[in-house]
Design an enzyme around this catalytic site. Sequence first.
Site, PDB file in Angstrom:
ATOM      1  N   ASP A   1      47.746  29.240  43.030  1.00  0.00           N
ATOM      2  CA  ASP A   1      46.977  30.264  42.180  1.00  0.00           C
ATOM      3  C   ASP A   1      47.547  30.710  41.100  1.00  0.00           C
ATOM      4  O   ASP A   1      48.887  30.806  41.158  1.00  0.00           O
ATOM      5  CB  ASP A   1      46.570  31.354  43.185  1.00  0.00           C
ATOM      6  CG  ASP A   1      45.548  30.817  44.316  1.00  0.00           C
ATOM      7  OD1 ASP A   1      44.819  29.681  44.076  1.00  0.00           O
ATOM      8  OD2 ASP A   1      45.544  31.395  45.479  1.00  0.00           O
TER       9      ASP A   1
ATOM     10  N   TYR B   1      56.416  29.784  52.342  1.00  0.00           N
ATOM     11  CA  TYR B   1      56.130  30.605  51.454  1.00  0.00           C
ATOM     12  C   TYR B   1      56.528  31.987  51.680  1.00  0.00           C
ATOM     13  O   TYR B   1      56.919  32.466  52.878  1.00  0.00           O
ATOM     14  CB  TYR B   1      54.377  30.933  51.205  1.00  0.00           C
ATOM     15  CG  TYR B   1      53.837  29.816  50.971  1.00  0.00           C
ATOM     16  CD1 TYR B   1      53.207  29.797  49.566  1.00  0.00           C
ATOM     17  CD2 TYR B   1      53.090  28.761  51.878  1.00  0.00           C
ATOM     18  CE1 TYR B   1      52.570  28.663  49.030  1.00  0.00           C
ATOM     19  CE2 TYR B   1      52.461  28.015  51.360  1.00  0.00           C
ATOM     20  CZ  TYR B   1      52.091  27.649  50.187  1.00  0.00           C
ATOM     21  OH  TYR B   1      51.283  26.587  49.705  1.00  0.00           O
TER      22      TYR B   1
ATOM     23  N   ASP C   1      43.035  38.673  47.322  1.00  0.00           N
ATOM     24  CA  ASP C   1      44.182  38.848  46.594  1.00  0.00           C
ATOM     25  C   ASP C   1      44.246  40.078  45.726  1.00  0.00           C
ATOM     26  O   ASP C   1      43.026  40.844  45.717  1.00  0.00           O
ATOM     27  CB  ASP C   1      45.020  37.863  45.753  1.00  0.00           C
ATOM     28  CG  ASP C   1      43.823  37.288  44.768  1.00  0.00           C
ATOM     29  OD1 ASP C   1      43.069  37.968  44.329  1.00  0.00           O
ATOM     30  OD2 ASP C   1      43.989  36.260  44.317  1.00  0.00           O
TER      31      ASP C   1
ATOM     32  N   ARG D   1      45.972  33.207  51.865  1.00  0.00           N
ATOM     33  CA  ARG D   1      45.184  34.301  51.595  1.00  0.00           C
ATOM     34  C   ARG D   1      44.350  34.357  52.996  1.00  0.00           C
ATOM     35  O   ARG D   1      44.152  35.482  53.440  1.00  0.00           O
ATOM     36  CB  ARG D   1      44.481  34.113  50.268  1.00  0.00           C
ATOM     37  CG  ARG D   1      45.224  34.428  49.233  1.00  0.00           C
ATOM     38  CD  ARG D   1      44.374  34.406  47.995  1.00  0.00           C
ATOM     39  NE  ARG D   1      43.861  32.799  47.756  1.00  0.00           N
ATOM     40  CZ  ARG D   1      42.587  32.550  47.056  1.00  0.00           C
ATOM     41  NH1 ARG D   1      41.801  33.475  46.844  1.00  0.00           N
ATOM     42  NH2 ARG D   1      42.568  31.207  47.078  1.00  0.00           N
TER      43      ARG D   1
END
Length: 234
Positions: free
Chosen positions: A50, A78, A92, A183
Amino acid sequence: MTLNGIALIDKPVGYSSFDIVSQLRNIAKAAGAQQGSRKRFPVGHSGTLDPLASGLLIVLLGSYTKRSAEFMHLDKVYSVKMVLGQTSSTGDEEGIKKDMSTDKPQKETINSVFKSFIGGYDQVPPIYSAIKVGGQRSYKLARSGELPKLEARPIMIYDLTLERYSYPFVSFQTRVGSGTYVRSLVEDIGKALGAGAYTSELRRISVGSYNVKEAVSIKKIDAKNISNVVFEPN
């Protein structure tokens, strides 16, 4: 000049994966032009990041663009920062925030919830994602006011490690299988805590055996040195 292989790029926040691919394609074209070639170099990537996320993006060049699935199916690590007490319409920082709770979970509770997510579970992807619904991207439908219905899909969480906690901020690292949306993972953790949560920072550390420490900033690549950046994996 032949550019055939992969390039490890450290994508900065604010750039889409397509932005990076487009820039590398233009650099490759310029490098060819310097050698009198008008040949177009196929360029693609092996898994979207993203715009608000940073970190490792594997860019594929030449015949390697046909092998994207090999890289997409690799496990990923991550580094994540989530905010407790609120949810976001996009999952987000970009979305509309909604207050959910002022309760402050204990560190022990967070660790316990993390452990409950280790293993496989069926995850519903975020509506603001590139998944196609009826031939259209889900995020495009969502931005037009529709609420696309996305089906849950099996994903795998191998590890969740709490690094820092200072309410409402929680920093952790996770290793996940292919197809996992961080997310959505954060939102699911927020629900399990009864607090709500959204992702405020996201950085991809590794894809398979490839680490962001080996990656290069797109700003440091030009027509003169691109051949030094592209390599064929062993």
